[in-house]
Scaffold this motif. Sequence first.
Motif, PDB file in Angstrom:
ATOM      1  N   THR A   1      11.406 -27.748 -73.735  1.00  0.00           N
ATOM      2  CA  THR A   1      11.525 -26.665 -74.704  1.00  0.00           C
ATOM      3  C   THR A   1      10.262 -25.812 -74.681  1.00  0.00           C
ATOM      4  N   LEU A   2      10.429 -24.496 -74.732  1.00  0.00           N
ATOM      5  CA  LEU A   2       9.281 -23.586 -74.726  1.00  0.00           C
ATOM      6  C   LEU A   2       8.336 -23.903 -75.879  1.00  0.00           C
ATOM      7  N   GLY A   3       7.075 -24.168 -75.554  1.00  0.00           N
ATOM      8  CA  GLY A   3       6.070 -24.430 -76.577  1.00  0.00           C
ATOM      9  C   GLY A   3       5.983 -25.875 -77.019  1.00  0.00           C
ATOM     10  N   ALA A   4       6.758 -26.774 -76.372  1.00  0.00           N
ATOM     11  CA  ALA A   4       6.834 -28.160 -76.836  1.00  0.00           C
ATOM     12  C   ALA A   4       5.865 -29.086 -76.106  1.00  0.00           C
ATOM     13  N   THR A   5       4.627 -28.630 -75.899  1.00  0.00           N
ATOM     14  CA  THR A   5       3.606 -29.487 -75.305  1.00  0.00           C
ATOM     15  C   THR A   5       2.281 -29.258 -76.035  1.00  0.00           C
ATOM     16  N   PRO A   6       1.435 -30.298 -76.133  1.00  0.00           N
ATOM     17  CA  PRO A   6       0.109 -30.120 -76.748  1.00  0.00           C
ATOM     18  C   PRO A   6      -0.723 -29.073 -76.029  1.00  0.00           C
ATOM     19  N   GLU A   7      -0.536 -28.976 -74.710  1.00  0.00           N
ATOM     20  CA  GLU A   7      -1.293 -27.996 -73.922  1.00  0.00           C
ATOM     21  C   GLU A   7      -0.938 -26.571 -74.338  1.00  0.00           C
ATOM     22  N   PHE A   8       0.342 -26.320 -74.579  1.00  0.00           N
ATOM     23  CA  PHE A   8       0.775 -24.996 -75.020  1.00  0.00           C
ATOM     24  C   PHE A   8       0.176 -24.681 -76.392  1.00  0.00           C
ATOM     25  N   LEU A   9       0.226 -25.663 -77.295  1.00  0.00           N
ATOM     26  CA  LEU A   9      -0.341 -25.472 -78.637  1.00  0.00           C
ATOM     27  C   LEU A   9      -1.826 -25.150 -78.547  1.00  0.00           C
ATOM     28  N   PHE A  10      -2.556 -25.930 -77.771  1.00  0.00           N
ATOM     29  CA  PHE A  10      -3.999 -25.742 -77.646  1.00  0.00           C
ATOM     30  C   PHE A  10      -4.332 -24.374 -77.055  1.00  0.00           C
ATOM     31  N   SER A  11      -3.645 -24.005 -75.963  1.00  0.00           N
ATOM     32  CA  SER A  11      -3.931 -22.722 -75.312  1.00  0.00           C
ATOM     33  C   SER A  11      -3.574 -21.546 -76.207  1.00  0.00           C
ATOM     34  N   THR A  12      -2.518 -21.680 -77.000  1.00  0.00           N
ATOM     35  CA  THR A  12      -2.117 -20.610 -77.930  1.00  0.00           C
ATOM     36  C   THR A  12      -3.176 -20.383 -78.993  1.00  0.00           C
ATOM     37  N   ILE A  13      -3.672 -21.472 -79.571  1.00  0.00           N
ATOM     38  CA  ILE A  13      -4.692 -21.367 -80.622  1.00  0.00           C
ATOM     39  C   ILE A  13      -5.994 -20.812 -80.060  1.00  0.00           C
ATOM     40  N   VAL A  14      -6.404 -21.308 -78.890  1.00  0.00           N
ATOM     41  CA  VAL A  14      -7.645 -20.830 -78.262  1.00  0.00           C
ATOM     42  C   VAL A  14      -7.537 -19.339 -77.924  1.00  0.00           C
ATOM     43  N   THR A  15      -6.385 -18.918 -77.420  1.00  0.00           N
ATOM     44  CA  THR A  15      -6.172 -17.502 -77.097  1.00  0.00           C
ATOM     45  C   THR A  15      -6.270 -16.638 -78.355  1.00  0.00           C
ATOM     46  N   TYR A  16      -5.628 -17.085 -79.427  1.00  0.00           N
ATOM     47  CA  TYR A  16      -5.673 -16.341 -80.693  1.00  0.00           C
ATOM     48  C   TYR A  16      -7.109 -16.201 -81.193  1.00  0.00           C
ATOM     49  N   LEU A  17      -7.843 -17.306 -81.221  1.00  0.00           N
ATOM     50  CA  LEU A  17      -9.217 -17.273 -81.721  1.00  0.00           C
ATOM     51  C   LEU A  17     -10.119 -16.430 -80.820  1.00  0.00           C
ATOM     52  N   SER A  18      -9.899 -16.490 -79.516  1.00  0.00           N
ATOM     53  CA  SER A  18     -10.721 -15.722 -78.571  1.00  0.00           C
ATOM     54  C   SER A  18     -10.493 -14.222 -78.736  1.00  0.00           C
ATOM     55  N   ILE A  19      -9.219 -13.821 -78.853  1.00  0.00           N
ATOM     56  CA  ILE A  19      -8.894 -12.403 -79.022  1.00  0.00           C
ATOM     57  C   ILE A  19      -9.426 -11.897 -80.355  1.00  0.00           C
ATOM     58  N   THR A  20      -9.285 -12.695 -81.386  1.00  0.00           N
ATOM     59  CA  THR A  20      -9.794 -12.315 -82.714  1.00  0.00           C
ATOM     60  C   THR A  20     -11.302 -12.133 -82.678  1.00  0.00           C
ATOM     61  N   PHE A  21     -12.006 -13.088 -82.083  1.00  0.00           N
ATOM     62  CA  PHE A  21     -13.470 -13.017 -81.987  1.00  0.00           C
ATOM     63  C   PHE A  21     -13.903 -11.801 -81.183  1.00  0.00           C
ATOM     64  N   MET A  22     -13.227 -11.552 -80.069  1.00  0.00           N
ATOM     65  CA  MET A  22     -13.588 -10.439 -79.192  1.00  0.00           C
ATOM     66  C   MET A  22     -13.374  -9.096 -79.891  1.00  0.00           C
ATOM     67  N   LEU A  23     -12.193  -8.907 -80.502  1.00  0.00           N
ATOM     68  CA  LEU A  23     -11.902  -7.639 -81.154  1.00  0.00           C
ATOM     69  C   LEU A  23     -12.815  -7.413 -82.359  1.00  0.00           C
ATOM     70  N   TYR A  24     -13.120  -8.495 -83.071  1.00  0.00           N
ATOM     71  CA  TYR A  24     -13.970  -8.386 -84.258  1.00  0.00           C
ATOM     72  C   TYR A  24     -15.386  -7.935 -83.893  1.00  0.00           C
ATOM     73  N   ASN A  25     -15.869  -8.396 -82.736  1.00  0.00           N
ATOM     74  CA  ASN A  25     -17.258  -8.117 -82.353  1.00  0.00           C
ATOM     75  C   ASN A  25     -17.414  -6.903 -81.441  1.00  0.00           C
ATOM     76  N   LEU A  26     -16.302  -6.362 -80.952  1.00  0.00           N
ATOM     77  CA  LEU A  26     -16.398  -5.168 -80.105  1.00  0.00           C
ATOM     78  C   LEU A  26     -16.653  -3.901 -80.913  1.00  0.00           C
ATOM     79  N   HIS A  27     -16.270  -3.917 -82.191  1.00  0.00           N
ATOM     80  CA  HIS A  27     -16.451  -2.752 -83.074  1.00  0.00           C
ATOM     81  C   HIS A  27     -15.818  -1.496 -82.478  1.00  0.00           C
ATOM     82  N   LEU A  28     -14.577  -1.628 -82.054  1.00  0.00           N
ATOM     83  CA  LEU A  28     -13.854  -0.491 -81.502  1.00  0.00           C
ATOM     84  C   LEU A  28     -13.509   0.503 -82.598  1.00  0.00           C
TER      85      LEU A  28
END
Length: 277
Positions: free
Chosen positions: A29-56
């Motif tokens: 099932t799509l998204g039914a692995t711990p690896e998918f969960l981990f990569s999704t959360i890390v991607t979200y936090l990384s994009i949030t951190f990057m956009l927050y600090n770029l001051h676009l």
Amino acid sequence: MIKSIISTAQYWLVKHPKINNFEWIEGETLGATPEFLFSTIVTYLSITFMLYNLHLPPIKPKFLKPFSASHNIVLLLMSLTMALGCALSLWEHFPNINYMICFPKGTPPKGPLFFWAYIFYLSKMVEYIDTILIIVSNSTKRRLSFLHVYHHTMAVAMCFFSLHTSQSMFSSVLITNSLVHVLMYAYYFCCSIGIRPRWKRLVTDCQLLQFWSSFLIMGVICYSHFTGPGCSGMWGWCFNAFFITSLLVLFLDFHNKNYSSSDKIKANQMKKIKQGS
């Protein structure tokens, strides 16, 4: 007429083969692995951190508002559909109250209830867009907080563990959360089209009420587990207990900071008016 509407809703939201035969299978099932969960959360936090600090530079409202309105109405309709679909799925088991409260140990995550739990899980990833909209609209200082990022991060993990462990009564949490989100995204939709409703505080109050009701739900599961043969998904229950407790503490702090001060200001204004009259 009413019976026909209910029958149609039951078919499309409960008895449709895709829903009725749904099964959460790890690795398939799509998204039914711990690896998918981990990569999704890390991607979200990384994009949030990057956009927050770029001051676009902020995106102009005339370009952002149509997208924001579409996003809010999609999540509003998704939340309403999930609440209705899950409620109708529970109704299929009535009057077997025991099943609604406590799944037997070893219950596999399949069928309509778990289908809507899965859609709920995916919807929490769609809600990541909330954070991006806050940052690109230049309202970061006012609206982006630790509570916001923490909530969006942990909600996805909560849904994953609830599915992974076939957690009992997760459907009740789904219904209450979805109904609160109907109200919340209705408010955000109105704001995105230039209408500022007066019931902003009601949204926060309903969120707090939802957390208190979640404690009641978890208490019922705990009681059923230790006084009976045991319930499915107690490890998921432990994670949810921690997450909801931490959210309640953070929301109470948010509520006090945002509304206690405004209540004091209103009280002082009324006092001045009375003194002047």
